[in-house]
Design a protein around this motif. Structure first.
Motif, short mmCIF file in Angstrom:
data_model
loop_
_atom_site.label_atom_id
_atom_site.label_comp_id
_atom_site.label_asym_id
_atom_site.label_seq_id
_atom_site.Cartn_x
_atom_site.Cartn_y
_atom_site.Cartn_z
N HIS A 26 -19.31 0.13 -1.61
CA HIS A 26 -18.62 0.82 -0.53
C HIS A 26 -18.40 2.31 -0.84
O HIS A 26 -18.09 3.09 0.05
N LEU A 27 -18.55 2.68 -2.08
CA LEU A 27 -18.43 4.09 -2.47
C LEU A 27 -19.70 4.87 -2.19
O LEU A 27 -19.68 6.11 -2.15
N ASN A 28 -20.83 4.17 -1.98
CA ASN A 28 -22.11 4.86 -2.03
C ASN A 28 -23.03 4.66 -0.83
O ASN A 28 -24.03 5.36 -0.72
N TRP A 29 -22.72 3.74 0.08
CA TRP A 29 -23.65 3.54 1.18
C TRP A 29 -23.26 4.42 2.37
O TRP A 29 -22.29 5.16 2.34
N ASP A 30 -24.07 4.38 3.44
CA ASP A 30 -23.90 5.32 4.55
C ASP A 30 -22.60 5.12 5.32
O ASP A 30 -22.10 6.06 5.93
N PHE A 31 -22.07 3.90 5.32
CA PHE A 31 -20.80 3.62 5.99
C PHE A 31 -19.64 3.57 4.99
O PHE A 31 -18.73 2.77 5.13
N SER A 32 -19.70 4.41 4.01
CA SER A 32 -18.70 4.41 2.94
C SER A 32 -17.28 4.61 3.48
O SER A 32 -17.00 5.56 4.21
N TRP A 33 -16.37 3.71 3.07
CA TRP A 33 -14.96 3.80 3.45
C TRP A 33 -14.12 3.12 2.36
O TRP A 33 -13.65 1.99 2.51
N PRO A 34 -13.92 3.79 1.23
CA PRO A 34 -13.23 3.17 0.10
C PRO A 34 -11.72 3.36 0.11
O PRO A 34 -11.08 3.28 -0.93
N TRP A 35 -11.14 3.64 1.28
CA TRP A 35 -9.71 3.94 1.37
C TRP A 35 -8.86 2.78 0.84
O TRP A 35 -7.80 3.00 0.26
N LEU A 36 -9.34 1.55 1.04
CA LEU A 36 -8.56 0.37 0.63
C LEU A 36 -9.08 -0.26 -0.66
O LEU A 36 -8.76 -1.43 -0.94
N ASN A 37 -9.84 0.47 -1.44
CA ASN A 37 -10.21 -0.06 -2.76
C ASN A 37 -8.95 -0.34 -3.56
O ASN A 37 -8.01 0.46 -3.58
N LEU A 38 -8.90 -1.49 -4.21
CA LEU A 38 -7.65 -2.03 -4.74
C LEU A 38 -6.96 -1.12 -5.74
O LEU A 38 -5.73 -1.02 -5.78
N GLY A 39 -7.72 -0.42 -6.58
CA GLY A 39 -7.10 0.43 -7.59
C GLY A 39 -6.30 1.58 -7.02
O GLY A 39 -5.47 2.18 -7.72
N ASN A 40 -6.51 1.89 -5.72
CA ASN A 40 -5.74 2.96 -5.08
C ASN A 40 -4.28 2.59 -4.86
O ASN A 40 -3.45 3.47 -4.62
N VAL A 41 -3.96 1.31 -4.94
CA VAL A 41 -2.63 0.85 -4.57
C VAL A 41 -1.52 1.41 -5.47
O VAL A 41 -0.36 1.47 -5.07
N PHE A 42 -1.88 1.85 -6.68
CA PHE A 42 -0.87 2.34 -7.62
C PHE A 42 -0.69 3.87 -7.59
O PHE A 42 -0.06 4.42 -8.49
N SER A 43 -1.23 4.53 -6.58
CA SER A 43 -1.24 6.00 -6.58
C SER A 43 0.15 6.62 -6.57
O SER A 43 0.33 7.76 -7.01
N GLU A 44 1.16 5.90 -6.09
CA GLU A 44 2.53 6.41 -6.11
C GLU A 44 3.29 5.99 -7.37
O GLU A 44 4.42 6.43 -7.57
N TYR A 45 2.67 5.16 -8.18
CA TYR A 45 3.32 4.66 -9.40
C TYR A 45 2.45 5.04 -10.60
O TYR A 45 1.98 4.18 -11.36
N TRP A 75 0.82 -1.22 0.00
CA TRP A 75 0.00 0.00 0.00
C TRP A 75 0.85 1.27 0.00
O TRP A 75 1.92 1.32 0.57
N PRO A 76 0.34 2.32 -0.67
CA PRO A 76 1.02 3.61 -0.61
C PRO A 76 0.85 4.19 0.80
O PRO A 76 -0.08 3.85 1.51
N THR A 77 1.79 5.02 1.19
CA THR A 77 2.84 5.61 0.40
C THR A 77 4.21 5.01 0.71
O THR A 77 5.25 5.57 0.34
N TYR A 78 4.21 3.89 1.40
CA TYR A 78 5.45 3.26 1.85
C TYR A 78 5.71 1.93 1.15
O TYR A 78 6.81 1.38 1.23
N GLY A 79 4.70 1.38 0.47
CA GLY A 79 4.78 0.00 0.02
C GLY A 79 5.23 -0.18 -1.41
O GLY A 79 5.53 0.76 -2.14
N VAL A 80 5.26 -1.45 -1.83
CA VAL A 80 5.65 -1.85 -3.19
C VAL A 80 4.43 -2.48 -3.85
O VAL A 80 4.02 -3.58 -3.48
N PRO A 81 3.80 -1.81 -4.80
CA PRO A 81 2.52 -2.29 -5.35
C PRO A 81 2.60 -3.63 -6.06
O PRO A 81 1.57 -4.28 -6.25
N LEU A 82 3.80 -4.06 -6.47
CA LEU A 82 3.93 -5.38 -7.08
C LEU A 82 3.41 -6.49 -6.17
O LEU A 82 2.91 -7.52 -6.64
N LEU A 83 3.51 -6.27 -4.85
CA LEU A 83 3.04 -7.28 -3.90
C LEU A 83 1.54 -7.50 -3.98
O LEU A 83 1.04 -8.57 -3.63
#
Length: 528
Positions: free
Chosen positions: A126-145, A19-27
């Motif tokens: 998870h993007l649209n309901w009342d307890f929305s918390w999409p912080w760990l949605n998988l596509g976010n993992v490449f934000s530093e790359y 995970w960003p911002t410390y990780g290696v997305p290849l994992l």
């Protein structure tokens, strides 16, 4: 079972270390493989209560992932941190348990399609309901790359999620096939195939990056970073005092060529009647400053409220105070220009428990008209239905006034662009999480919005990190965390709409359809 526990923990660690911002997305490309192997071992075993065992393993795996990546919520709210970790891990576990249910009834060619489809359906939900918390949605993992994912302008982050699942399933199938055949050629071909599936999108991305041309028009912007402590100092400063401080800060860097000054979220933090802002001293202070320059606009965050003189509840979001008054509260952005007009936008993606009362219609009769205290305020915030755009006096510059948490919602941000925004502004206050990965990831995710929309971003953060991001998702300038000052720069303006802006999360919507059809088919089938 001991090996299965180790495999579950390994999956959690691999995903966390990607995970960003410390990780290696290849994992991330192999993060789910150990858990898939553990599930297969249990599914094909003679264990009793196999479903419960898979549930436990998955929960351990996802709790490890969630804990390592989002523990920093503690600095904002300890209760909210435990709630987020436990509930988000539970939701992910339910999705994986549904996969186990389908895998016991359908062949691998089908159930290995169901898993990524169902996961993306979950992320969309998870993007649209009342307890929305999409912080760990998988596509976010490449934000530093960002050099790997320039094609997000066509797919959005769900393209990244699909990519991750294709590789994980490919590696999983290679290992399973090798264990059956013990042939080295199977392993070699499988590795080569998956390496190629990783390489091709990266090569395509590099091609797009090298051939992309940014907009020709430019805007000169000054970002303000006042570095005010939101827990104490911020609410002891009156709005006129804060407006004066912002103007004094801006004067250090503003010139006759400056188009915008941008101040952070709730910079004017003492609640103001929303219909009276134009008559307030703080507005006049900023207006006088704007009038000194030829074509300057000033954007800042403001806390607004509206009071209702009636006994009945006026709106769904209204809060009742002890003396019987009803109030709506707004986390808003305003633009002040030379014409004396105040364009307003109200934040519409709210932080759970801090700004909104989740499932209010259900919980309010049980708990009363109070907020669930997850560490924030005790007053629910109101929103607006549609996105707003701030138009400059010459009408060539149109800013998307994105407020804080809204910047992690891809399709939501496209709503500003569809309204005509040709660059993005993000105003935020990231001090709640202290100097942890939280504020760094928040900035990093903004880079994804730049690529998806091909719009430059000007980001003003109260405590940092304020930044400029170009249309390629590259951070070009920053002002460090906990530094007080200004950051000036030039951004490009782009009036085009990307494929993703036009069609949004079409990959996730397809996932919802595919997962639903396969799940219904599995229900109709007996266990195999």
């Amino acid at each position: 079972m001991k090996n299965s526990y180790l495999l579950a923990i390994l999956s959690g660690l691999l995903l966390a270390l990607a995970w960003p911002t410390y990780g290696v997305p290849l994992l991330a490309f192999v993060g789910f493989v150990p858990l898939l192997l553990a599930e297969k071992n249990i599914r094909e075993s003679n264990y009793k209560r196999r479903g419960a065992k898979v549930f436990l393993l998955a929960y351990i795996s996802f709790l490890v992932w969630n804990s390592i990546t989002t523990w920093w919520i503690w600095y904002s709210t300890p209760f909210g941190m435990f709630f987020a970790l436990l509930v988000n891990s539970l939701l992910m576990t339910i999705i994986f348990s549904l996969y186990h249910f389908v895998a016991r009834r359908l062949p691998s060619k089908i159930h290995l399609i169901f898993l990524p489809a169902m996961w993306m359906a979950f992320e969309k939900f998870h993007l649209n309901w009342d307890f929305s918390w999409p912080w760990l949605n998988l596509g976010n993992v490449f934000s530093e790359y960002t050099t790997w994912i320039q094609w997000y302008e066509y797919t959005g982050v769900f393209g990244g999620a699909l990519w991750i699942w294709i590789i994980n399933i490919g590696v999983f199938k290679t290992i399973v096939h090798y264990k059956k055949t013990k042939e080295r050629s199977v392993l070699t071909k499988g590795i080569a195939r998956n390496v190629l599936l990783i390489a091709i999108p990266i090569i395509l991305s590099l091609f797009l990056l090298n051939n992309y041309e940014e907009g020709a028009q430019e805007a000169k912007i000054t970002l303000l970073q006042p570095n005010i402590d939101p827990y104490s100092e911020k609410y002891d400063i009156s709005n006129p005092q804060m407006a004066t401080a912002l103007v004094e800060l801006a004067q250090q860097d503003v010139s006759k060529d400056t188009d915008y000054v941008i101040a952070p979220e709730t910079a004017l933090s003492n609640p103001t009647p929303i219909d009276q802002f134009g008559n307030r001293q703080e507005e006049h202070i900023i207006q006088q400053f704007v009038n000194k320059y030829p074509h300057l606009q000033f954007i800042t965050g403001v806390d607004f409220f509206r009071r209702y003189n009636q006994k009945e509840k006026p709106t769904v979001t209204a809060n009742l105070f002890q003396r019987g008054d009803w109030f709506d509260f707004y986390n808003a952005a305003v633009q002040i220009d030379k014409q004396g007009s105040d364009q307003k936008y109200i934040k519409s993606k709210l932080v759970v428990g801090v700004e909104n009362f989740p499932f209010k219609n259900i919980l309010e009769p049980l708990l009363g008209d109070v907020m669930l205290d997850l560490g924030g305020t005790v007053a629910m915030r109101a929103t607006q239905k549609d996105r707003g755009v701030f138009t400059a006096t010459d009408e060539t510059l149109k800013a998307a006034p994105i407020i804080c948490y809204e910047s992690i919602y891809g399709e939501f941000v496209t709503g500003y662009v569809k309204k005509g925004a040709n660059f993005l502004t993000i105003i935020t206050n990231d001090a709640w999480w202290s100097n942890t990965q939280g504020h760094k990831q928040h900035l990093s995710y903004a880079r994804l919005r730049a690529i998806e929309t091909r719009k430059s971003i000007a980001r003003s953060a109260n405590t940092g990190i304020s930044a400029f991001i170009n249309e390629k998702g590259e951070i070009t300038k920053t002002l460090a965390y906990e530094a007080k000052g200004t950051l000036s720069g030039t951004i490009t303006i782009n009036n085009k709409q990307t494929f993703y802006v036009k069609y949004g999360d079409y990959i996730a919507r397809s996932g919802v359809l595919v997962a639903g059809l396969i799940f219904l088919f599995a229900i109709a089938r007996k266990k195999t």
